[in-house]
Design a protein around this motif. Structure first.
Motif, PDB file in Angstrom:
ATOM      1  N   VAL A 122      35.954  48.756  16.393  1.00  0.00           N
ATOM      2  CA  VAL A 122      35.695  47.371  16.806  1.00  0.00           C
ATOM      3  C   VAL A 122      34.218  47.183  17.106  1.00  0.00           C
ATOM      4  O   VAL A 122      33.574  48.054  17.683  1.00  0.00           O
ATOM      5  CB  VAL A 122      36.550  46.954  18.029  1.00  0.00           C
ATOM      6  CG1 VAL A 122      38.012  46.865  17.677  1.00  0.00           C
ATOM      7  CG2 VAL A 122      36.347  47.901  19.187  1.00  0.00           C
ATOM      8  N   HIS A 123      33.695  46.045  16.694  1.00  0.00           N
ATOM      9  CA  HIS A 123      32.312  45.682  16.996  1.00  0.00           C
ATOM     10  C   HIS A 123      32.254  45.189  18.439  1.00  0.00           C
ATOM     11  O   HIS A 123      33.131  44.435  18.874  1.00  0.00           O
ATOM     12  CB  HIS A 123      31.830  44.587  16.046  1.00  0.00           C
ATOM     13  CG  HIS A 123      30.466  44.108  16.371  1.00  0.00           C
ATOM     14  ND1 HIS A 123      30.243  43.002  17.153  1.00  0.00           N
ATOM     15  CD2 HIS A 123      29.251  44.602  16.047  1.00  0.00           C
ATOM     16  CE1 HIS A 123      28.945  42.828  17.295  1.00  0.00           C
ATOM     17  NE2 HIS A 123      28.314  43.786  16.637  1.00  0.00           N
ATOM     18  N   VAL A 124      31.251  45.630  19.154  1.00  0.00           N
ATOM     19  CA  VAL A 124      31.049  45.168  20.532  1.00  0.00           C
ATOM     20  C   VAL A 124      29.584  44.772  20.701  1.00  0.00           C
ATOM     21  O   VAL A 124      28.703  45.305  20.034  1.00  0.00           O
ATOM     22  CB  VAL A 124      31.431  46.241  21.577  1.00  0.00           C
ATOM     23  CG1 VAL A 124      32.923  46.462  21.589  1.00  0.00           C
ATOM     24  CG2 VAL A 124      30.705  47.548  21.322  1.00  0.00           C
ATOM     25  N   ALA A 125      29.348  43.832  21.579  1.00  0.00           N
ATOM     26  CA  ALA A 125      27.987  43.391  21.866  1.00  0.00           C
ATOM     27  C   ALA A 125      27.876  43.098  23.349  1.00  0.00           C
ATOM     28  O   ALA A 125      28.870  42.804  24.018  1.00  0.00           O
ATOM     29  CB  ALA A 125      27.649  42.139  21.061  1.00  0.00           C
ATOM     30  N   ALA A 126      26.679  43.215  23.862  1.00  0.00           N
ATOM     31  CA  ALA A 126      26.411  42.861  25.257  1.00  0.00           C
ATOM     32  C   ALA A 126      25.020  42.244  25.321  1.00  0.00           C
ATOM     33  O   ALA A 126      24.118  42.635  24.570  1.00  0.00           O
ATOM     34  CB  ALA A 126      26.483  44.084  26.162  1.00  0.00           C
ATOM     35  N   THR A 127      24.877  41.296  26.213  1.00  0.00           N
ATOM     36  CA  THR A 127      23.598  40.618  26.412  1.00  0.00           C
ATOM     37  C   THR A 127      23.094  40.912  27.813  1.00  0.00           C
ATOM     38  O   THR A 127      23.851  40.793  28.781  1.00  0.00           O
ATOM     39  CB  THR A 127      23.762  39.096  26.238  1.00  0.00           C
ATOM     40  OG1 THR A 127      24.297  38.848  24.940  1.00  0.00           O
ATOM     41  CG2 THR A 127      22.447  38.375  26.389  1.00  0.00           C
ATOM     42  N   LEU A 128      21.829  41.289  27.916  1.00  0.00           N
ATOM     43  CA  LEU A 128      21.203  41.513  29.216  1.00  0.00           C
ATOM     44  C   LEU A 128      20.394  40.277  29.592  1.00  0.00           C
ATOM     45  O   LEU A 128      19.702  39.703  28.734  1.00  0.00           O
ATOM     46  CB  LEU A 128      20.266  42.721  29.162  1.00  0.00           C
ATOM     47  CG  LEU A 128      20.891  44.061  28.846  1.00  0.00           C
ATOM     48  CD1 LEU A 128      19.818  45.147  28.800  1.00  0.00           C
ATOM     49  CD2 LEU A 128      21.964  44.420  29.856  1.00  0.00           C
ATOM     50  N   GLU A 129      20.487  39.893  30.860  1.00  0.00           N
ATOM     51  CA  GLU A 129      19.719  38.753  31.355  1.00  0.00           C
ATOM     52  C   GLU A 129      19.036  39.110  32.666  1.00  0.00           C
ATOM     53  O   GLU A 129      19.587  39.861  33.471  1.00  0.00           O
ATOM     54  CB  GLU A 129      20.628  37.544  31.579  1.00  0.00           C
ATOM     55  CG  GLU A 129      21.232  36.996  30.310  1.00  0.00           C
ATOM     56  CD  GLU A 129      22.108  35.770  30.545  1.00  0.00           C
ATOM     57  OE1 GLU A 129      22.210  35.305  31.700  1.00  0.00           O
ATOM     58  OE2 GLU A 129      22.689  35.284  29.564  1.00  0.00           O
ATOM     59  N   CYS A 130      17.859  38.552  32.861  1.00  0.00           N
ATOM     60  CA  CYS A 130      17.099  38.714  34.104  1.00  0.00           C
ATOM     61  C   CYS A 130      16.391  37.395  34.377  1.00  0.00           C
ATOM     62  O   CYS A 130      15.731  36.850  33.484  1.00  0.00           O
ATOM     63  CB  CYS A 130      16.084  39.860  33.954  1.00  0.00           C
ATOM     64  SG  CYS A 130      15.025  40.101  35.392  1.00  0.00           S
ATOM     65  N   GLY A 131      16.559  36.882  35.569  1.00  0.00           N
ATOM     66  CA  GLY A 131      15.907  35.630  35.930  1.00  0.00           C
ATOM     67  C   GLY A 131      16.306  34.468  35.047  1.00  0.00           C
ATOM     68  O   GLY A 131      15.495  33.589  34.776  1.00  0.00           O
TER      69      GLY A 131
END
Length: 148
Positions: A122-131
């Protein structure tokens, strides 16, 4: 599975998550959000260490699959097969990682494959955010191994 259950599981079964002070902000079958503070993840440039950012993104992607499987009462072992981390800018403070399980068609295909007793990619993705800004993206592939 609620946020406390997932956080306890991560801290007990993946001790690095505890050392990085990862907190679970949300955990539903539609996705997860993890939080990590700067202090235990800092590098020599006073920004987040790239390995910490990558590890939190991987934890979010893995957790999104884990929570979805638990919500659907499915058994299996999730392992990371490969990933690519893109850093868009230095992470200068506390940050979050958000991930969702695969879209419906891809998820249905994975469940069918598991039902036949075969590992499902399975394809997985994650997004990192700051401020409030996106600072990184993980693109990866996990394998869900059938329950033994």
């Amino acid at each position: 599975m609620n946020t406390n259950e997932l956080e306890t599981y991560l801290h007990q079964r993946i001790p690095l998550s505890r050392a990085m002070a990862v907190e679970v902000r949300s955990a539903t079958a539609d996705g997860v959000e993890l939080f990590a503070p700067l202090a235990p993840n800092i590098n020599h440039r006073d920004t987040v260490f790239g390995g910490s950012a990558s590890a939190v993104a991987i934890l979010a992607a893995w957790s999104a699959l884990y929570v979805r499987m638990r919500a659907e009462q499915r058994a299996g072992r999730i392992v990371i097969r490969r990933n690519k981390m893109s850093y868009e800018r230095p992470i200068t403070g506390d940050f979050t990682a958000k991930s969702a399980p695969p879209e419906a068609a891809a998820w249905a295909k994975a469940i069918t494959t598991l039902g036949k007793g075969r590992p499902a990619r399975v394809h997985v993705a994650a997004t990192l955010e700051c401020g409030g800004e996106q600072v990184g993206v993980l693109e990866g592939e996990s394998v869900v191994m059938p329950a033994a």
